[in-house]
Design a protein around this motif. Structure first.
Motif, PDB file in Angstrom:
ATOM      1  N   PRO A 179      -7.526  -7.870   4.270  1.00  0.00           N
ATOM      2  CA  PRO A 179      -6.543  -8.466   3.357  1.00  0.00           C
ATOM      3  C   PRO A 179      -6.050  -9.786   3.941  1.00  0.00           C
ATOM      4  O   PRO A 179      -6.250 -10.081   5.124  1.00  0.00           O
ATOM      5  CB  PRO A 179      -5.411  -7.427   3.319  1.00  0.00           C
ATOM      6  N   LYS A 180      -5.371 -10.562   3.087  1.00  0.00           N
ATOM      7  CA  LYS A 180      -4.779 -11.815   3.539  1.00  0.00           C
ATOM      8  C   LYS A 180      -3.298 -11.857   3.178  1.00  0.00           C
ATOM      9  O   LYS A 180      -2.889 -11.353   2.136  1.00  0.00           O
ATOM     10  CB  LYS A 180      -5.498 -13.013   2.927  1.00  0.00           C
ATOM     11  N   VAL A 181      -2.515 -12.442   4.064  1.00  0.00           N
ATOM     12  CA  VAL A 181      -1.099 -12.715   3.822  1.00  0.00           C
ATOM     13  C   VAL A 181      -0.889 -14.188   4.115  1.00  0.00           C
ATOM     14  O   VAL A 181      -1.286 -14.678   5.178  1.00  0.00           O
ATOM     15  CB  VAL A 181      -0.186 -11.848   4.715  1.00  0.00           C
ATOM     16  N   ASN A 182      -0.303 -14.892   3.159  1.00  0.00           N
ATOM     17  CA  ASN A 182      -0.127 -16.345   3.293  1.00  0.00           C
ATOM     18  C   ASN A 182      -1.456 -17.040   3.554  1.00  0.00           C
ATOM     19  O   ASN A 182      -1.560 -17.970   4.367  1.00  0.00           O
ATOM     20  CB  ASN A 182       0.869 -16.670   4.424  1.00  0.00           C
ATOM     21  N   ASP A 183      -2.502 -16.550   2.853  1.00  0.00           N
ATOM     22  CA  ASP A 183      -3.853 -17.109   2.953  1.00  0.00           C
ATOM     23  C   ASP A 183      -4.475 -16.970   4.333  1.00  0.00           C
ATOM     24  O   ASP A 183      -5.478 -17.619   4.640  1.00  0.00           O
ATOM     25  CB  ASP A 183      -3.859 -18.592   2.541  1.00  0.00           C
ATOM     26  N   LYS A 184      -3.915 -16.110   5.178  1.00  0.00           N
ATOM     27  CA  LYS A 184      -4.471 -15.866   6.500  1.00  0.00           C
ATOM     28  C   LYS A 184      -4.880 -14.402   6.628  1.00  0.00           C
ATOM     29  O   LYS A 184      -4.200 -13.518   6.123  1.00  0.00           O
ATOM     30  CB  LYS A 184      -3.455 -16.221   7.597  1.00  0.00           C
ATOM     31  N   GLN A 185      -5.983 -14.178   7.319  1.00  0.00           N
ATOM     32  CA  GLN A 185      -6.453 -12.826   7.562  1.00  0.00           C
ATOM     33  C   GLN A 185      -5.423 -12.067   8.390  1.00  0.00           C
ATOM     34  O   GLN A 185      -4.911 -12.574   9.383  1.00  0.00           O
ATOM     35  CB  GLN A 185      -7.781 -12.895   8.319  1.00  0.00           C
ATOM     36  N   VAL A 186      -5.123 -10.852   7.971  1.00  0.00           N
ATOM     37  CA  VAL A 186      -4.069 -10.086   8.628  1.00  0.00           C
ATOM     38  C   VAL A 186      -4.524  -9.564   9.985  1.00  0.00           C
ATOM     39  O   VAL A 186      -5.721  -9.486  10.282  1.00  0.00           O
ATOM     40  CB  VAL A 186      -3.614  -8.891   7.762  1.00  0.00           C
ATOM     41  N   ILE A 187      -3.546  -9.217  10.812  1.00  0.00           N
ATOM     42  CA  ILE A 187      -3.772  -8.413  12.014  1.00  0.00           C
ATOM     43  C   ILE A 187      -3.503  -6.981  11.590  1.00  0.00           C
ATOM     44  O   ILE A 187      -2.382  -6.622  11.231  1.00  0.00           O
ATOM     45  CB  ILE A 187      -2.838  -8.849  13.152  1.00  0.00           C
ATOM     46  N   TYR A 231       9.748  -8.507   9.303  1.00  0.00           N
ATOM     47  CA  TYR A 231       9.291  -9.832   9.736  1.00  0.00           C
ATOM     48  C   TYR A 231       7.796  -9.796  10.089  1.00  0.00           C
ATOM     49  O   TYR A 231       7.028 -10.683   9.682  1.00  0.00           O
ATOM     50  CB  TYR A 231      10.098 -10.302  10.950  1.00  0.00           C
ATOM     51  N   LEU A 232       7.389  -8.778  10.832  1.00  0.00           N
ATOM     52  CA  LEU A 232       5.982  -8.653  11.203  1.00  0.00           C
ATOM     53  C   LEU A 232       5.097  -8.571   9.961  1.00  0.00           C
ATOM     54  O   LEU A 232       4.055  -9.245   9.881  1.00  0.00           O
ATOM     55  CB  LEU A 232       5.774  -7.411  12.072  1.00  0.00           C
ATOM     56  N   MET A 233       5.505  -7.774   8.996  1.00  0.00           N
ATOM     57  CA  MET A 233       4.712  -7.620   7.777  1.00  0.00           C
ATOM     58  C   MET A 233       4.591  -8.936   7.024  1.00  0.00           C
ATOM     59  O   MET A 233       3.507  -9.299   6.528  1.00  0.00           O
ATOM     60  CB  MET A 233       5.327  -6.547   6.887  1.00  0.00           C
ATOM     61  N   LYS A 234       5.676  -9.685   6.955  1.00  0.00           N
ATOM     62  CA  LYS A 234       5.648 -10.976   6.258  1.00  0.00           C
ATOM     63  C   LYS A 234       4.765 -11.993   6.969  1.00  0.00           C
ATOM     64  O   LYS A 234       4.249 -12.928   6.347  1.00  0.00           O
ATOM     65  CB  LYS A 234       7.071 -11.524   6.112  1.00  0.00           C
ATOM     66  N   GLN A 235       4.597 -11.797   8.275  1.00  0.00           N
ATOM     67  CA  GLN A 235       3.741 -12.695   9.049  1.00  0.00           C
ATOM     68  C   GLN A 235       2.292 -12.212   9.101  1.00  0.00           C
ATOM     69  O   GLN A 235       1.470 -12.791   9.818  1.00  0.00           O
ATOM     70  CB  GLN A 235       4.293 -12.831  10.470  1.00  0.00           C
ATOM     71  N   GLY A 236       1.986 -11.179   8.349  1.00  0.00           N
ATOM     72  CA  GLY A 236       0.605 -10.708   8.283  1.00  0.00           C
ATOM     73  C   GLY A 236       0.219  -9.722   9.360  1.00  0.00           C
ATOM     74  O   GLY A 236      -0.979  -9.522   9.613  1.00  0.00           O
ATOM     75  N   VAL A 237       1.196  -9.101  10.010  1.00  0.00           N
ATOM     76  CA  VAL A 237       0.902  -8.019  10.955  1.00  0.00           C
ATOM     77  C   VAL A 237       1.150  -6.707  10.207  1.00  0.00           C
ATOM     78  O   VAL A 237       2.296  -6.331   9.949  1.00  0.00           O
ATOM     79  CB  VAL A 237       1.795  -8.088  12.207  1.00  0.00           C
ATOM     80  N   ILE A 238       0.067  -6.036   9.838  1.00  0.00           N
ATOM     81  CA  ILE A 238       0.182  -4.813   9.051  1.00  0.00           C
ATOM     82  C   ILE A 238       0.279  -3.631  10.015  1.00  0.00           C
ATOM     83  O   ILE A 238      -0.700  -3.246  10.662  1.00  0.00           O
ATOM     84  CB  ILE A 238      -1.030  -4.628   8.112  1.00  0.00           C
TER      85      ILE A 238
END
Length: 423
Positions: free
Chosen positions: A29-37, A378-385
């Motif tokens: 998946p992507k968050v903010n157009d970046k591949q998630v961790i 905050y982590l989730m919004k930064q793409g850390v799932i």
């Protein structure tokens, strides 16, 4: 090896990693157009890219052959599930005839308890771990009530010691000995969902049998995560879901294991259905049940091939890589994650407590002392799932198939930013 909390060092580890190329086998998946961790492979694994082709094959055969797909598809549907037995047996350490796929996890545990929870006289108690996964708690309670017992009396929980976050094997063994000839069944999660602890299945199974009890395991967090030898450990039965570390898709089919010593018995108590009937005579519609000589005797209905296809796709990956290589990377990756956490802890003067013991696999459960839900958000919004558990624990599962050492480093930097920005 002396770890370093630097991007360059993390990338060097990835370059050395023989499994790093498999990261490209999965959709992220992507968050903010970046591949998630992605740290939640202990809840739902990522989708392998090859899955779509396996499902498309089923859809095409259904479209072009309709009912004839049962026998004339490239992979005929009527025995489609049999293709999973060999690769799956290599994942869990079983003989091919001891393993099948069917239903879902709790359904399979219920079905297996029909055969292996047979209270008689004073032998009626079940031993499990304290605060087992809720579905297991509900399942166990309903089973003992079905047999006319009070769960408060019939279910015995092994507790953690005061002030500790893990179970001690000696406490489990002591409890087995204490219950003695009142013990009918030991049923524990092979890897605890909350703290990530790996139980000593071989030792506990031996102790349960010595006490005269049956021993089964819920392997929801173990299958595809740890090296197991279910046959050699003499485990009576086990079941697991396929959608966590085994990447088969949400809510997908469960695996089931029954030791060969229980196979081929027509008089064993069992709920039965026509797909467990003698394969060669199944379509004669005979009135008397003739069980398959293997674990498939516990099957009820014809295989849901569209659900099983993603599992077969994922098992193809497992067969290519093997559990030994996955475990080797898992241990190194998890160790590096723990190192990064401790380094960040020093930098931000926070207080992280890893509650996962040394007997662990692909998970670190971390108490964020002094931090709360806003840090998780905050982590989730930064793409850390990742995964949040009350009161303030995050579960981090760096699955070796698709997580990288660079992911671990970048997570540390995002975590540090989140703590600093919240102070």
């Amino acid at each position: 090896m002396q770890f370093q909390n630097t991007l360059q060092f993390a990338r060097e580890l990835d370059q050395e990693d023989i499994l790093h190329k498999y990261r490209d086998e999965f959709h992220f998946p992507k968050v903010n157009d970046k591949q998630v961790i992605y740290f939640t492979g202990n809840s739902l694994g990522l989708q392998p890219k090859r899955t779509e082709a396996f499902v498309t094959d089923i859809m095409r055969d259904w479209k072009e052959l309709a009912v004839e797909g049962h026998f004339y598809a490239d992979k005929p549907w009527w025995d489609y599930h049999e293709r999973l037995a060999a690769p799956l047996s290599r994942v869990v350490g079983a003989k091919t005839e001891e393993v099948t796929v069917m239903n879902t996890l709790t359904v399979n545990l219920h079905l297996l308890m029909v055969s292996f929870y047979r209270p008689e006289g004073k032998r009626y108690k079940i031993l499990c771990e304290e605060k087992a996964f809720p579905s297991d708690q509900y399942m166990l309670a309903s089973q003992v009530r079905f047999h006319g017992f009070d769960p408060k009396d019939a279910i015995v929980e092994v507790k953690k010691r005061e002030g500790e976050n893990f179970w001690r094997t000696e406490d489990i063994l002591a409890k087995i000995e204490e219950i003695g000839d009142e013990l009918a069944l030991v049923l524990i999660g092979g890897v605890n969902y909350y703290n990530g602890q790996v139980f000593d299945m071989k030792t506990v199974t031996e102790a349960g049998h010595k006490a005269g009890a049956m021993v089964g395991w819920d392997l929801a967090h173990a299958a595809g995560n740890i090296k197991m030898e279910l046959h050699d450990w003499n485990v009576d039965f086990a079941a697991w879901c396929s959608y966590k570390y085994m990447n088969s898709g949400p809510g997908n089919v469960s695996g089931a294991f029954v030791h060969e010593k229980h196979l081929g018995k027509k008089d064993i108590p069992r709920f039965e259905g026509w797909w467990g009937h003698n394969k060669e005579r199944r379509f004669l519609m005979e009135p008397e049940f003739d069980p398959m000589p293997n674990v498939e005797a516990w099957q009820l209905s014809n295989a849901p091939v569209m659900a099983i296809a993603p599992y077969l796709a994922s098992l193809e990956l497992f067969d290519e890589v093997g559990m030994d290589a996955l475990v080797q990377k898992r241990d190194r990756l998890t160790a590096y994650l723990e190192f990064v956490l401790r380094e960040i802890d020093k930098e931000v003067s926070s207080s992280f407590e890893v509650i996962t013991p040394a007997d662990r696999a692909c998970q670190l459960s971390v108490f964020l002392h002094g931090e709360g839900r806003p840090l998780f958000d905050y982590l989730m919004k930064q793409g850390v799932i990742t995964d949040w558990r009350e009161p303030n624990v995050i579960r981090l599962a760096p699955a070796p198939f698709y997580c990288s050492f660079e992911d671990m480093y970048r997570f540390g930097q995002i975590l540090k930013e989140g703590i600093i920005s919240g102070k």
